[in-house]
Design a protein around this motif. Structure first.
Motif, PDB file in Angstrom:
ATOM      1  N   LEU A  35     -11.658  -8.189  -6.179  1.00 39.08           N
ATOM      2  CA  LEU A  35     -12.875  -8.390  -5.370  1.00 39.08           C
ATOM      3  C   LEU A  35     -12.861  -7.542  -4.104  1.00 39.08           C
ATOM      4  N   MET A  36     -14.019  -6.997  -3.755  1.00 42.63           N
ATOM      5  CA  MET A  36     -14.150  -6.337  -2.456  1.00 42.63           C
ATOM      6  C   MET A  36     -14.117  -7.400  -1.368  1.00 42.63           C
ATOM      7  N   LEU A  37     -13.493  -7.086  -0.218  1.00 41.98           N
ATOM      8  CA  LEU A  37     -13.452  -8.057   0.867  1.00 41.98           C
ATOM      9  C   LEU A  37     -14.475  -7.685   1.947  1.00 41.98           C
ATOM     10  N   GLU A  38     -14.746  -8.675   2.815  1.00 39.91           N
ATOM     11  CA  GLU A  38     -15.789  -8.472   3.841  1.00 39.91           C
ATOM     12  C   GLU A  38     -15.544  -7.284   4.754  1.00 39.91           C
ATOM     13  N   ASP A  39     -14.242  -7.016   5.007  1.00 43.64           N
ATOM     14  CA  ASP A  39     -13.909  -5.913   5.917  1.00 43.64           C
ATOM     15  C   ASP A  39     -14.315  -4.548   5.371  1.00 43.64           C
ATOM     16  N   LEU A  40     -14.599  -4.495   4.090  1.00 46.35           N
ATOM     17  CA  LEU A  40     -15.096  -3.222   3.526  1.00 46.35           C
ATOM     18  C   LEU A  40     -16.591  -3.142   3.844  1.00 46.35           C
ATOM     19  N   THR A  41     -16.864  -2.748   5.088  1.00 42.30           N
ATOM     20  CA  THR A  41     -18.258  -2.653   5.555  1.00 42.30           C
ATOM     21  C   THR A  41     -18.942  -1.461   4.861  1.00 42.30           C
ATOM     22  N   PRO A  42     -20.271  -1.412   4.882  1.00 45.05           N
ATOM     23  CA  PRO A  42     -20.967  -0.262   4.280  1.00 45.05           C
ATOM     24  C   PRO A  42     -20.494   1.065   4.867  1.00 45.05           C
ATOM     25  N   GLU A  43     -20.214   1.083   6.181  1.00 41.17           N
ATOM     26  CA  GLU A  43     -19.730   2.307   6.843  1.00 41.17           C
ATOM     27  C   GLU A  43     -18.382   2.733   6.250  1.00 41.17           C
ATOM     28  N   ARG A  44     -17.487   1.755   6.072  1.00 37.90           N
ATOM     29  CA  ARG A  44     -16.160   2.073   5.523  1.00 37.90           C
ATOM     30  C   ARG A  44     -16.263   2.492   4.059  1.00 37.90           C
ATOM     31  N   ALA A  45     -17.149   1.811   3.312  1.00 38.87           N
ATOM     32  CA  ALA A  45     -17.338   2.190   1.896  1.00 38.87           C
ATOM     33  C   ALA A  45     -17.824   3.641   1.820  1.00 38.87           C
TER      34      ALA A  45
ATOM     35  N   ALA B 266      -4.718   5.458  -6.587  1.00 39.24           N
ATOM     36  CA  ALA B 266      -4.377   5.692  -5.174  1.00 39.24           C
ATOM     37  C   ALA B 266      -5.443   5.094  -4.257  1.00 39.24           C
ATOM     38  N   VAL B 267      -6.708   5.270  -4.633  1.00 34.23           N
ATOM     39  CA  VAL B 267      -7.789   4.706  -3.809  1.00 34.23           C
ATOM     40  C   VAL B 267      -7.687   3.179  -3.818  1.00 34.23           C
ATOM     41  N   LEU B 268      -7.441   2.619  -5.006  1.00 35.51           N
ATOM     42  CA  LEU B 268      -7.346   1.160  -5.128  1.00 35.51           C
ATOM     43  C   LEU B 268      -6.251   0.614  -4.198  1.00 35.51           C
ATOM     44  N   TYR B 269      -5.043   1.219  -4.254  1.00 34.08           N
ATOM     45  CA  TYR B 269      -3.944   0.694  -3.437  1.00 34.08           C
ATOM     46  C   TYR B 269      -4.169   0.947  -1.947  1.00 34.08           C
ATOM     47  N   ASP B 270      -4.870   2.016  -1.621  1.00 34.01           N
ATOM     48  CA  ASP B 270      -5.190   2.267  -0.223  1.00 34.01           C
ATOM     49  C   ASP B 270      -6.160   1.192   0.291  1.00 34.01           C
ATOM     50  N   LEU B 271      -7.126   0.814  -0.572  1.00 36.64           N
ATOM     51  CA  LEU B 271      -8.082  -0.245  -0.179  1.00 36.64           C
ATOM     52  C   LEU B 271      -7.340  -1.573   0.025  1.00 36.64           C
ATOM     53  N   VAL B 272      -6.383  -1.857  -0.865  1.00 33.35           N
ATOM     54  CA  VAL B 272      -5.624  -3.107  -0.770  1.00 33.35           C
ATOM     55  C   VAL B 272      -4.807  -3.101   0.521  1.00 33.35           C
ATOM     56  N   ARG B 273      -4.147  -1.971   0.804  1.00 29.28           N
ATOM     57  CA  ARG B 273      -3.292  -1.843   1.993  1.00 29.28           C
ATOM     58  C   ARG B 273      -4.111  -2.060   3.282  1.00 29.28           C
ATOM     59  N   ARG B 274      -5.348  -1.618   3.272  1.00 28.77           N
ATOM     60  CA  ARG B 274      -6.184  -1.764   4.470  1.00 28.77           C
ATOM     61  C   ARG B 274      -6.828  -3.149   4.558  1.00 28.77           C
ATOM     62  N   GLY B 275      -6.594  -3.983   3.525  1.00 31.43           N
ATOM     63  CA  GLY B 275      -7.183  -5.327   3.533  1.00 31.43           C
ATOM     64  C   GLY B 275      -8.663  -5.323   3.187  1.00 31.43           C
ATOM     65  N   TRP B 276      -9.098  -4.322   2.421  1.00 30.76           N
ATOM     66  CA  TRP B 276     -10.521  -4.203   2.066  1.00 30.76           C
ATOM     67  C   TRP B 276     -10.779  -4.613   0.623  1.00 30.76           C
ATOM     68  N   PHE B 277      -9.704  -4.910  -0.106  1.00 30.99           N
ATOM     69  CA  PHE B 277      -9.874  -5.249  -1.525  1.00 30.99           C
ATOM     70  C   PHE B 277      -8.790  -6.245  -1.926  1.00 30.99           C
ATOM     71  N   ASP B 278      -9.206  -7.294  -2.658  1.00 31.93           N
ATOM     72  CA  ASP B 278      -8.253  -8.292  -3.142  1.00 31.93           C
ATOM     73  C   ASP B 278      -7.911  -7.975  -4.595  1.00 31.93           C
ATOM     74  N   LEU B 279      -6.659  -7.559  -4.791  1.00 29.33           N
ATOM     75  CA  LEU B 279      -6.249  -7.103  -6.117  1.00 29.33           C
ATOM     76  C   LEU B 279      -6.223  -8.257  -7.120  1.00 29.33           C
ATOM     77  N   LYS B 280      -5.740  -9.437  -6.638  1.00 24.87           N
ATOM     78  CA  LYS B 280      -5.597 -10.579  -7.554  1.00 24.87           C
ATOM     79  C   LYS B 280      -6.934 -11.003  -8.130  1.00 24.87           C
ATOM     80  N   GLN B 281      -7.910 -11.089  -7.233  1.00 27.42           N
ATOM     81  CA  GLN B 281      -9.237 -11.537  -7.698  1.00 27.42           C
ATOM     82  C   GLN B 281     -10.143 -10.371  -8.100  1.00 27.42           C
TER      83      GLN B 281
END
Ligand code: KG4
Ligand code: ZN
Length: 349
Positions: free
Chosen positions: A241-251, A224-239
């Motif tokens: 990889l964490m994306l830049e938008d996952l700032t330290p504050e958001r993490a 659930a956390v993984l798909y929520d991160l993907v939905r928010r554009g904070w994680f690239d499922l294919k690669q």
């Protein structure tokens, strides 16, 4: 016949402790943890763990004896974890314990790792046995390898009333921690990050509910956390990889929401267990995850409101250690439950 050496090597650590069963006091407890080695791989690599344990076994034992101001000749009983755990790691401890016992004509006792955690509730801050903990009590044992509830009726009788259907709670901390770029093990870093954003629930992750049992399930939470991160554009499922938008504050917000979610699940099980088993006198919170101060504070509050005793061992006895193994060894020795040279590790299915 009162000095006991406890040896623990069920996962990646080497823990060795000396317990004086006459004084009911832990004289020393030394733990070697190769976490930096595993951090590189994001988890424990069994082959590397057992090699490192082999290399450090002797040194950690020597330190434990030295810190207790005793020599190996003063030890009369050797207790060692033989189950459950990583086979290659258990083998290091059991072989070492057998060799020491054989060479020094000492008694040998195999200890179940889970019993070690259960009875670690009796270890006080200064290593003394807690005399005021009364049976029957409920134990919640939560770590990277297990999440279970036990009714503990005596030193030789306990019943598992719930367990995890899939991942352990510590695994949920570690796996989500990995998704958001925290090192291994992630639990302590998640606790710190959560504190930095006020321990709030930002994303309301789903709580596993089962009205028919007290069992746990954590693998769905990780997904659930993984798909929520993907939905928010904070994680690239294919690669992956964490994306830049996952700032330290958001993490930190993800970490905090996860911690609140897991705490809610534990609180629910504790309330329901107290309702189902009214004769329980108290509650013990043990295992690596029990070192989380936010969660332990919540569980303590539930106990206090019901007039039930709350105990949790000091942090050094929550994570894997030789002290809890030495303590259980003392209880088994008092009942005459010794092992012979056939003691072996047990494969977990
Ligand atoms: O009992 P333990 O040392 O080893 C096992 O038997 O697994 O527990 C280690 C686990 C890891 O998953 C770690 O992330 C978790 O306990 N842990 C925590 C905290 N400290 C350790 N989880 C949440 N909050 C913490 N402060
Ligand atoms: Zn453990």
């Amino acid at each position: 016949m009162s000095l006991i050496l406890g040896i623990e090597t069920s996962c990646d650590d080497v823990g060795v402790a000396v317990y004086d069963s006459k004084q009911k006091k832990m004289l020393s407890s030394v733990v070697f943890s190769p976490t930096a080695m595993h951090a590189k791989y994001g988890g424990v690599v069994p082959e590397l763990a057992s090699r490192a344990q082999f290399e450090h076994m002797h040194e950690v034992t020597a330190q434990a004896l030295e810190q207790a101001w005793v020599s190996i000749d003063d030890i009369s009983i050797i207790g060692v974890t033989y189950y459950p755990g990583l086979m290659s790691s258990l083998l290091i401890g059991v072989s070492f314990a057998k060799a020491l016992a054989w060479a020094g004509t000492k008694k040998l006792i195999g200890v179940n790792h889970l019993e070690g955690h259960i009875y670690s509730a009796f270890l006080d801050d200064d290593g003394r046995m807690r005399e005021n903990l009364r049976f029957p009590f409920l134990t919640m044992s939560v770590s990277g390898g297990h999440s279970s509830l036990y009714i503990v009726r005596s030193f030789s009788s306990y019943e598992c009333i719930a367990t995890t259907l899939d991942d352990a709670a510590g695994e949920a901390f570690d796996k989500v921690g990995r998704l958001i770029g925290f090192g291994y093990p992630a639990g302590p870093a998640i606790e710190r990050a959560a504190r930095s954003v006020g321990n709030q629930d930002f994303f309301s992750y789903p709580r596993h509910k089962d009205k028919y049992s007290l069992n746990f399930s954590f693998s769905g939470l990780k997904t659930a956390v993984l798909y929520d991160l993907v939905r928010r554009g904070w994680f690239d499922l294919k690669q992956s990889l964490m994306l830049e938008d996952l700032t330290p504050e958001r993490a930190a917000q993800v970490a905090s929401s996860l911690q609140v979610c897991i705490s809610d699940i534990f609180e629910d099980r504790l309330r329901r267990a107290f309702a189902q088993y009214p004769d329980l006198t108290g509650f013990a919170f043990v295992g690596g995850v029990a070192s989380n101060q936010y969660i332990s504070g919540k569980l303590r509050g539930i106990c206090e409101r019901r007039g039930k005793q709350y105990v949790s061992p000091p942090l050094r006895y929550c994570t894997d250690n030789g002290a809890m193994i030495a303590f259980v060894t003392a209880q088994k020795a008092a009942r005459g439950e010794f092992d012979n040279w056939h003691l072996d590790v047990v494969r977990q299915f």
